[in-house]
Structure formats: structure tokens, C-alpha cells
Design an enzyme around this catalytic site. Structure first.
Site: not given
Ligand code: NAP
Length: 301
Positions: A83, A104, A119, A143, A145, A147
Site C-alpha cells: 500500500k 489501495n 478506504d 488503534g 495503524g 486503517a
Molecule cells: P495495523 O496497521 O496492523 O494496525 C493495527 C492497530 O491495532 C495498531 O495500532 C495496533 O497497535 C493495534 N492493536 C493490535 N492488536 C492490539 C491489541 N491486542 N490491543 C490493542 N491494540 C492493538 O492494521 P490495520 O490495517 O490498521 O487494520 C486494523 C483493522 O481494521 C483490522 O481488523 C482490519 O481487518 C480492519 N480493516 C477493515 C477494513 C474494511 O474494509 N472493513 C479496511 C481496512 C482495515 P500497535 O501499533 O501498538 O501494535
């Protein structure tokens, strides 16, 4: 392996010599629901396109892009880990994608590849159904990250003037905030450690779970424990980006509290709708896309 819903086999999909190519690149791509959703729309409209899973390893991105150029691929979706890595290959990047810092959706133009991030549009779409004065709403995003970045841009687009981002790692939170320092974001962004949640939640009218906490197979997990969920205002919107399970534990708890629940499925559908329009110039059959996903995920009665 993804099991195709039986009804999709019955759809009119015909690949012939003129069929134009679309796809999704990533590593892995096996889990992606995009081929299912886009091919359902293509078949419904009887368009001469096909959307393929295109597994591309990080080290192979340049070769893959050169190959797409050579074979005249019309456009593609991008998932992890490309990405951000795709940016140097694009001759034009939309302001939204620049704001999020990730692309994306890519499509071919006369001047090369263009990229955007749908997104943001996908995230915002279900919220637009609520006739709220978004300037008065201070979203709380769980969060920090990738997203969460799209959610921040989306909330600013809605008109929110202040946005709060909550994380568990102070250093990552600071990095998250720094990346917006010289940006054109039209909202004030504050960062908060998760220990502040008991004070932040009672004022939150929109809480977005942008962490993977609660995603299958860890379906009993929630980003907010029982004591915290009790602090959510009853008129709030709880929005979980996760779409499996559906609903998540977080949304279940929030609904019991009287809150409005929005799950991640519509975001998935709407980001795909926006990409489909870019590639084909046609309005896709949204209900067919939604239905294909729901059927695949076992969400239909
Ligand atoms: P990412 O870049 O890996 O970021 C994940 C975030 O969640 C980070 O800030 C991480 O914290 C935090 N985290 C992970 N495990 C945790 C825990 N046990 N307790 C507290 N915080 C935690 O992932 P992402 O791409 O942002 O995706 C996040 C979610 O959004 C996923 O479930 C993904 O499937 C969903 N999503 C959905 C769509 C949709 O179209 N519906 C689109 C995009 C994403 P740290 O930085 O401290 O590790």
C-alpha cells in the site's frame, strides 16, 4: 481456500479474447474477498472484464508493475504489503491517498498509473446516513495503524473538528501524530494512551475500532472491556472496521448499551464500489456486491 457461493457459478461470466484485466495485488491475496465482490458485479452488468487474485511478493513489486504495463492491465486493488511501496510507481496520487499515506486502488492513464485510497470513501459512506452535525462530534479512534489513518481522513472529511486517537504504545502514538504535523488535515488530532479511556469514553459520540481485536478467530475479545463499554453514551455510534465475525463482541456490547452499531462490511463494499467506478466508469450493482459477501460469510438467513 475461498469457497465460491454456488449462485456465483450461475452468473454470466465469460472470458474471451477482448476481456479486460483487473485484479488485487498483495502477499497473501488468498484471503481477499475482492475477487468475489468485483466478479459478482462484473457478471451482473455483463461487462467484458475479469478481476483476478495477483499474488506479488514485496521483492517482486517492480517486476509485477512492469508486467502489468506490458499486458495492459486496466487497474488493480492493493493490499498488504504494497500500500505504501506502490507510491514510487505512480505518476499521479490523489490528495486523499497522500493524506492517508497509502494507496489501495490503481488505474492506468495515458500518463502512467494513478492511485487513490477508497478506504476513506468506504469508511465514510455508512456514516453519511446519519444527519448529525459532524462539527460537534469528536470521534474516538481505537488503534493507530493503517486503517486508523484512513479513519482520521474520513472523520476530517465529514467535518469533525477534533479527532482523538487511542493506542497502547506511546511511541507509536507520537509517530502517528507527527505524520500529520505538516499535512492539510482540517481537524485537530490528539493522541491518548488507552489508560485515558475511562475519561474519554463518556464524551464519545463516535467510537471506531481500528484494531484487529475481536476479529475471527478471537471472537470473544473486545477493544473495550465490560467496565469501559458501560461508559459509552447510549446515543453513540460504535463502528467496528472488522467484518468477521459479524457482529463483533464490541458491537454486541455497544448495542446492549443502546448504541448504534456499524460493522466493517459496508466499508469493504463501499471502498470496492468506489474502485469499480474508477476502473469501469460504471455504477456497480451495490446490492449484488453486498449480497455476494454476505452469502460467502454466511450472514444471510
Ligand atoms: P495495523 O496497521 O496492523 O494496525 C493495527 C492497530 O491495532 C495498531 O495500532 C495496533 O497497535 C493495534 N492493536 C493490535 N492488536 C492490539 C491489541 N491486542 N490491543 C490493542 N491494540 C492493538 O492494521 P490495520 O490495517 O490498521 O487494520 C486494523 C483493522 O481494521 C483490522 O481488523 C482490519 O481487518 C480492519 N480493516 C477493515 C477494513 C474494511 O474494509 N472493513 C479496511 C481496512 C482495515 P500497535 O501499533 O501498538 O501494535
Amino acid at each position: 481456500m475461498i469457497k465460491l457461493p454456488r449462485s456465483l457459478y450461475a452468473l454470466r461470466m465469460l472470458i474471451i479474447g477482448t476481456t479486460k484485466l483487473l485484479g488485487v495485488i498483495g502477499d497473501p491475496v488468498e484471503h481477499s474477498l475482492s475477487p468475489l465482490m468485483h466478479n459478482a458485479a462484473i457478471a451482473q452488468l455483463a461487462l467484458d472484464y475479469v478481476y483476478l487474485p495477483l499474488p506479488v511478493k514485496a521483492a517482486d513489486l517492480a517486476r509485477a508493475i512492469a508486467g502489468f504495463e506490458a499486458i495492459g492491465l486496466v487497474g488493480f486493488s492493493i493490499t498488504i504489503p504494497h500500500k505504501q511501496a506502490i507510491l514510487p510507481f505512480l505518476s499521479d496520487v490523489s490528495d486523499v491517498a497522500k493524506g492517508v499515506g497509502a494507496v489501495n486502488t490503481v488505474w492506468r492513464t495515458d500518463n502512467g498509473w494513478s492511485g487513490t485510497n477508497t478506504d476513506v470513501e468506504g469508511f465514510v459512506a455508512p456514516l453519511k446516513a446519519y444527519d448529525w452535525d459532524w462539527r460537534q462530534i469528536t470521534p474516538l479512534i481505537l488503534g493507530n495503524g493503517g486503517a486508523a489513518r484512513a479513519v482520521v481522513v474520513g472523520c476530517a472529511e465529514l467535518g469533525c473538528r477534533e479527532i482523538r486517537v487511542v493506542g497502547r504504545d506511546r511511541q507509536k502514538l507520537q509517530q502517528f501524530q507527527q505524520r500529520w504535523a505538516n499535512s492539510s488535515l482540517k481537524a485537530a488530532l490528539s493522541i491518548h494512551h488507552s489508560c485515558e479511556l475511562p475519561h474519554l469514553l463518556p464524551q464519545a459520540k463516535l467510537v471506531v475500532n481500528a484494531t484487529p481485536v475481536g476479529m475471527s478467530p478471537h471472537v470473544e475479545a473486545s477493544p473495550l472491556d465490560a467496565a469501559l463499554i458501560g461508559k459509552l453514551p447510549s446515543e453513540a455510534i460504535a463502528y467496528d472496521l472488522i467484518y468477521t465475525p459479524n457482529p463483533t463482541q464490541f458491537l454486541r456490547q455497544a448495542q446492549e448499551q443502546g448504541a448504534i452499531a456499524i460493522d466493517g462490511l459496508e466499508m469493504l463494499v463501499q471502498q470496492g464500489v468506489a474502485a469499480f467506478k474508477i476502473w469501469t466508469g460504471q455504477n456497480p450493482p451495490v446490492e449484488v456486491m453486498r449480497h455476494s459477501l454476505k452469502q460467502h460469510l454466511g450472514l444471510l438467513p
